[in-house]
Scaffold this active site. Structure first.
Site, short mmCIF file in Angstrom:
data_model
loop_
_atom_site.label_atom_id
_atom_site.label_comp_id
_atom_site.label_asym_id
_atom_site.label_seq_id
_atom_site.Cartn_x
_atom_site.Cartn_y
_atom_site.Cartn_z
N GLU A 1 34.02 37.18 45.60
CA GLU A 1 34.40 38.33 44.77
C GLU A 1 35.34 37.96 43.63
O GLU A 1 35.55 38.78 42.74
CB GLU A 1 34.98 39.46 45.62
N ASN A 2 35.88 36.75 43.64
CA ASN A 2 36.68 36.35 42.48
C ASN A 2 35.81 35.94 41.29
O ASN A 2 36.36 35.58 40.25
CB ASN A 2 37.67 35.23 42.85
#
Lengths: 218, 235, 235, 218
Positions: A47-48
């Site tokens: 998700e980064n």
């Protein structure tokens, strides 16, 4: 015998399907990547801001600009792409990720999840967990069946502050597997038992109401 | 045109700081953080800052440096990780903290930069995050209203940039930087390399120069938080 | 994995069409439109389509082809330009039309793909566009609530793509294509060139493959609407 | 003598400042690009997804993938960048464009603008006009002072459906220049007259209330 951490990860890996885009949480969920069948293509989202996460790097491959959501150094694959956090969570929130496998402190029989905050303790923050459970199509929880003090973690209702309401589809503990009809009315069902674990033992260690609907483990 | 390119982080920051200001600071963990501008903020002595940043650095590096000097009054973050000084200040009440889900934080910043005053998201419905906020049903599902975020100053870190302010990020060091570049009244970018205008492929510019007011070449430690490796099998 | 790469637009569309469906179609004017998939839609004979597209093509090209065959029941657009068949059908009441401001249309599509149910924008406040919609004040300014848009199918046009569905667009042919790729339940992309997986720089992929279900190499006329040139001064 | 189209564009160009990012509408506004002073750097945005618009191409430079918002073939510059329509209007709506120069059918004395729709006629759509006037910091209108039939276009209140409410800062017509305090209460002011145009003539052709606050034309 309760399942080990690796057995839990192995069992969770059976929820993967060919072509799936998947987000794995920190801890045991990360181990699931080790059990992706060779004949299956699964693409891991971080998700980064990454799609197509590769394995950890060899020592001479480490790149500080290339980390996963647990801040560990990782590698890319030929199919990888990078994008911003806004685009990453647009992907998550928009329902484009098929499956997320996460850890938990508590899960309720209706699929509520608590995994970010213990009142009175220093809170580190929810990170992306609330977005993942709200946006990803199917949420699988992997956790120990009980807390260290033996208290049940599968409850009628969560006692800790929630991460999401009616968001969990499947709970895999070291004692068995539970299915939750998060969008409907069917009661939570125990669908698998770890080898040598009895229904009585699991009943004793579970507060949540469930009905046994055991099937043959594959 | 007034030149956007400045010789160092201190001069880039000159005239822009004031006590109580709101600063957005790019990066995820220690990856893609504006190391040079954080140091310049520290040197500026500005106080009472509200910092919007996904994380809060570590003891002695990144935003941890501004916590050490007690220049930060409030953090807006999704995860503050392992930072003893942070924990001490927070538990003693010296430091305010507002947690946002990571995706909500990213979207609020994008919204702020895009002129979107508020938006409805499923994230956080029925949790502490939704308390005091409007919840509304769309197509039978509940959503919570979140608002756009802007800052007096955003400091971002890119890989390459040119004198027009066009920026390109590298790998997962992109993270929060592109949205933050759009949501600051003023945006300063620090880059690893200044390239001539025209050297970046116009199809491949992540942040168009319009968003960047000042740009500076930095030097970077790029500290790694979780060095994780696998072993090469014997050949 | 089921192969995303298909031999032609017809096979890419196979099994996906149904009467009354909602289709998003990329492009601005005739620039960056999915020429091949529009033709395949025409050949499929699907009827009563709602088409979400910034423009409506021209007589005999682009979406004009689907207007000719009366396959379109409704258009959601910002500007319909010069299209006689469009005008005839609209004035006779055969064709429904919903105008959205261009930026609101773009944002509604982005929101649909990003799980944002609604958002507040200043665009259109106090105009016909805001009629019947909630208006709300943030920081003393009025904003109107607009909702996210999704489609049963989105058809987009990119420059290069790979078998994973990763896409790169070229110049102003990008326009509405990237958002539409995210907002269709199914997205088919047509590209000028299929490149091997790994040939696209991972920092420079405009649409990550997760959004693309099927991809096909097309052939393109790229008709120009307003050929505008300047004269070279005599040397 | 009323100003010609080119004189209108020239006058509008005097609203440009060094370093400005500017969006020019279709028609006379497009001509403004021809009058950017040589010592000034102005970057033109095109709302279909481009920053740094160059001049029209030579015949052998035409690229169908490179058009402006009027669908005309154009060229890029070394500083150019391309982006999606969502990103383009995020830029516009977010207040990052300093100036937009647009045409108009009607403008009210309070800065309301009508430039997209005539009821009863085939409507082509508002395109990006509503977004531009809502989002761009300063909106300058360039238009003929009256309609073809002589009817005034500067009105107490617009009669046509609006593009935006209290959005116009400056109106440049072929007869003069008017300043509007769109956010405040000051009346519209006539600040310049075209050479040879009298205050009486402009009064006769203007419905909107205004006060003369004439300054020396530069």
């Amino acid at each position: 015998m309760p399942w080990t951490r690796d057995q839990l990860a192995q069992r969770a890996a059976r929820e993967l399907r060919d072509g799936f885009y998947v987000n794995l949480g920190i801890g045991i969920p990360t181990l699931v990547a080790n059990y992706i069948p060779d004949d299956m293509e699964v693409t891991l989202q971080s998700e980064n801001g990454m799609l197509g996460m590769g394995p950890f790097p060899y020592d001479d491959e480490i790149d500080p600009d290339l980390i996963n959501a647990g801040k560990q150094t990782i590698t890319a694959l030929p199919k990888s792409s990078f994008f911003s956090s806004a685009d990453s969570f647009a992907m998550i929130r928009g329902g484009h990720i098929a499956l997320s496998i996460l850890g938990a402190m508590e899960v309720s029989e209706r699929g509520d999840l608590a995994n970010w905050m213990v009142p009175g303790k220093m809170v580190k923050g929810m990170g992306g967990a609330m977005d993942l459970v709200a946006g990803v199509k199917r949420v699988v929880i992997v956790m120990e069946h009980t807390a260290r003090d033996g208290a049940p973690k599968l409850l009628h209702a969560c006692s800790l502050p929630l991460t999401g309401v009616r968001v969990v589809d499947l709970v895999i503990t070291d004692l068995g597997v539970f299915e939750i009809d998060k969008a409907g009315d069917r009661p939570m069902a125990l669908i698998e038992l770890a080898d040598g674990v009895s229904l009585d033992e699991i009943r004793a260690k579970t507060e949540a109401a469930f009905e046994p609907r055991l099937r043959q483990a594959a | 045109m007034a030149d956007k390119l400045l010789p160092d982080a201190q001069s880039a920051l000159a005239g822009l700081t004031f006590d109580g200001m709101v600063v957005m600071s790019g990066g995820f963990g220690l990856c893609g953080i504006p190391e040079n501008l954080i140091l310049a903020l520290r040197e500026s002595g500005v106080k009472g800052i509200t910092v919007i940043s996904n994380n809060a650095g570590v003891d002695g590096f990144g935003l941890g440096l501004l916590l050490e000097t007690r220049q930060i009054a409030k953090m807006v973050s999704s995860y503050v990780g392992e930072n003893k000084e942070f924990e001490r200040q927070y538990l003693s009440g010296e430091l305010q903290l507002e947690f946002n889900p990571q995706g909500t934080l990213a979207e609020r910043i994008r919204a702020g930069g895009a002129g979107i005053a508020g938006f409805y998201t499923k994230t956080g419905v029925g949790t502490l995050v939704a308390e005091g906020k409007e919840t509304r049903s769309f197509h039978g599902e509940d959503y919570v209203l979140e608002t756009g975020l802007v800052a007096d100053l955003s400091i971002v870190k890119a890989w390459k940039g040119d004198a027009e302010g066009n920026l390109v990020y590298r790998k997962t060091a992109r993270n929060f930087n592109p949205m933050m570049a759009t949501a600051g009244k003023i945006c300063i970018a620090e880059v690893e390399e200044i390239v001539p205008v025209g050297a970046l492929d116009p199809d491949q510019i992540h942040t168009p120069g319009i968003f960047v007011d000042r740009i500076v070449k930095g030097s970077f430690e790029k500290r790694i938080e979780q060095r994780t490796v696998r072993k090469r099998e014997a050949a």
